[in-house]
Design an enzyme around this catalytic site. Structure first.
Site, PDB file in Angstrom:
ATOM      1  N   GLY A 158     -18.220 -58.064 -39.475  1.00  0.00           N
ATOM      2  CA  GLY A 158     -17.105 -58.964 -39.208  1.00  0.00           C
ATOM      3  C   GLY A 158     -16.095 -58.231 -38.350  1.00  0.00           C
ATOM      4  O   GLY A 158     -16.085 -56.999 -38.339  1.00  0.00           O
ATOM      5  N   THR A 159     -15.275 -58.969 -37.636  1.00  0.00           N
ATOM      6  CA  THR A 159     -14.458 -58.273 -36.657  1.00  0.00           C
ATOM      7  C   THR A 159     -12.949 -58.376 -36.874  1.00  0.00           C
ATOM      8  O   THR A 159     -12.398 -57.542 -37.572  1.00  0.00           O
ATOM      9  CB  THR A 159     -14.846 -58.707 -35.240  1.00  0.00           C
TER      10      THR A 159
END
Lengths: 280, 250
Positions: A52-53
């Site tokens: 996830g960013t």
């Protein structure tokens, strides 16, 4: 794995032994295999898993807003377009996760349970600092896996009922914790998001303005970081935006975020770089 | 070494049951009854911190009478059981029936083991369902028996006379105000036929499992001014704070 019933079906002694109010401590004693980060990976091996960013957060008058994009990547592949990275931790706080998605989601589940368990056992809630410290412990427990590439880097935001204001904490992979003033971001697009918020943030924002601010920041992060997803108008996948005030946690509805995202993308058609701050 | 006296198993069990029953009968009662939107728990309890009624899990609550240290121990065991089960499987897999079974096994083993004294507690485990038909109430006695109760149940001192009074007057589909009124009236009665006592909000501990709450956790304590207004028959107090997140108790 079975929650109870060894032998007679009676609760095992560990369940009835007076002890800590922490669910994690109980788990460590009774079923240590269920603790995320307790597993060991073979030496020198790297595992490729979805990441996830970008998570962004900003304080406004009377609370805090926390938002995350929806993209999960595995190397240069988009692994998932609609992943959720912002979760309520309890009624007055939320956690946004960047890093290895599988581990992070598990860590959030345990963190939510940790807060709820304490509340039920003690009949009162943990202090805001107490919650932030529990998260530190969990990240530290994951250090071994972080060193093999499976890092989890959360952002913790919420409404501190003792101080009557919103607060934000960021963490590094070692569990190092720092309180942020005004706004914060974590994850691969965070440099760009932070730059964007630095220019747009000011004190005394309303909750609507703060929601607009964080979506602008996510747009800018997606603009420059390939691992961060922008608002997907075609598929109607929008960032997750949550507000936490003295009334508690509230996730904005899809139509509310859609409205914000559309107004931003419309403006960006005229000004691709977004709103401009005065030169001096 | 002298020969121990022979005590028949029947006599030993009867003595243990009698011992536990006497311990329980000393305490004040707890009343649990269903109303249109869920299940309401009413206890006579002047303490603000030492609860007789507590949350176990999303839809499950616990009420107890008897020795505080013993039922508190069981309560914590139940919370650990529920949280561990929900974490290992899913939140939907935690049920009142499962919890009641574990409590029954625990109480039953303690009751019949020679080395331990029986627990002087009586418990209620209740789960609010999606509809009134799905509501479940289980009563557990110190010997580990489980009774599946309908509509209303009382545990503690005077449980019989309060239970009779309640059983005759309880109807399905009461409003919260009506259910609370009935519960308080039943607790306030004098079992010897004297005039009923007056119970103030400060003497009562009230909580509900409210199926209408939009939060995942359906348990809510009714405190202070809201309790006062409900006892005064103010129907509008029922909806109090419902559009706000559950003030995390206390």
């Amino acid at each position: 794995m079975e929650a109870n019933t060894r032998g007679t079906g009676r609760l095992p002694a560990a369940f009835l032994t007076p002890g800590s109010s922490s669910f994690m401590d109980f788990l460590a004693e009774h079923s240590p295999e269920l603790i995320p980060g307790r597993r060991s990976l073979p030496e020198g091996l790297t595992v490729e898993a979805p990441h996830g960013t970008t998570i962004v957060s900003a304080v406004f008058d009377g609370g805090v807003v926390i938002a995350g994009d929806r993209r999960a990547t595995m190397g240069n592949v988009i692994a998932q377009r609609d992943i959720e990275k912002v979760f309520p931790a309890d009624e007055y706080s939320a956690v946004g996760i960047a890093g290895t998605a599988g581990l992070a989601v598990e860590m959030v589940r345990l963190f939510q349970l940790e807060l709820e368990h304490y509340e039920k056992i003690e009949g009162t809630v943990l202090s805001f600092e107490g919650k932030a410290n529990r998260l530190t412990t969990m990240i530290r427990g994951n250090l071994g896996m972080a060193m093999q590439g499976l890092a989890v880097v959360p952002l913790f935001a919420g409404y501190d009922q003792d101080l009557d204001r919103g607060r934000i904490f960021t963490y590094d992979v070692t569990g190092g914790r720092s309180e942020e003033r005004g706004f914060a971001a974590t994850g691969s697009g965070s440099v760009f998001a932070r730059g964007s918020m630095k220019k747009l943030y000011r004190e005394g924002l309303s909750s609507q303005q703060a929601s607009m601010l964080v979506v602008q920041a996510l747009y800018d992060a997606a603009d420059d970081d390939s691992a961060t997803g922008g608002p997907d108008l075609a598929r109607k996948i929008f960032p997750i935006v949550s507000l936490i005030t003295e009334d508690g946690f509230r996730r904005l509805s899809e139509s509310e975020v859609s409205g914000i995202a559309h107004s931003i993308t419309d403006k960006r058609l005229e000004h691709p770089n977004g709103p401009q701050a005065p030169l001096i | 070494m002298s020969t121990p006296f022979y005590v028949s198993p029947q006599q030993a069990m009867a003595d243990r049951a009698e011992y536990a029953r006497k311990g329980i009968a000393r305490g004040r009662s707890v009343v649990v009854l269903t109303y249109a939107d869920g299940i309401v728990f009413v206890a006579e309890n002047t303490s603000r911190a030492l609860h007789k009624v507590s949350e176990i899990y999303d839809k499950i609550a616990f009420a107890a009478v008897g020795r505080y240290n013993e039922f508190e121990n069981l309560r914590i065991g139940g919370v650990r059981y529920a949280d561990l089960r929900g974490y290992s499987y899913d939140r939907a897999d935690v049920t009142a029936r499962g919890l009641a079974n574990v409590y029954a096994q625990t109480l039953g083993t303690i009751f019949s083991s020679v080395g331990e004294k029986p627990y002087e507690v009586e418990l209620i485990v209740a789960e609010v369902g999606r509809t009134p038909d799905d509501d479940q109430i289980y009563r557990l006695t110190p010997d580990g028996s489980v009774v599946d109760e309908q509509n209303s149940v009382v545990v503690g001192g005077n449980a019989d006379s309060i239970g009779n009074y309640l059983g005759q007057r309880h109807q399905v589909g009461l409003s919260l105000t009506e259910a609370l009124r009935l519960a308080v009236d039943s607790l306030a009665r004098d079992p010897n036929g004297g005039s009923p006592r007056t119970l103030t909000p400060e003497q009562l501990e009230v909580a509900v499992l409210d199926r209408q709450r939009f939060q995942q956790r359906k348990f809510k304590r009714i405190l202070g001014s809201q309790l006062g207004r409900l006892l005064d028959g103010d129907q509008s107090a029922e909806a109090d704070d419902e559009d706000k997140p559950a003030a995390t108790s206390e």
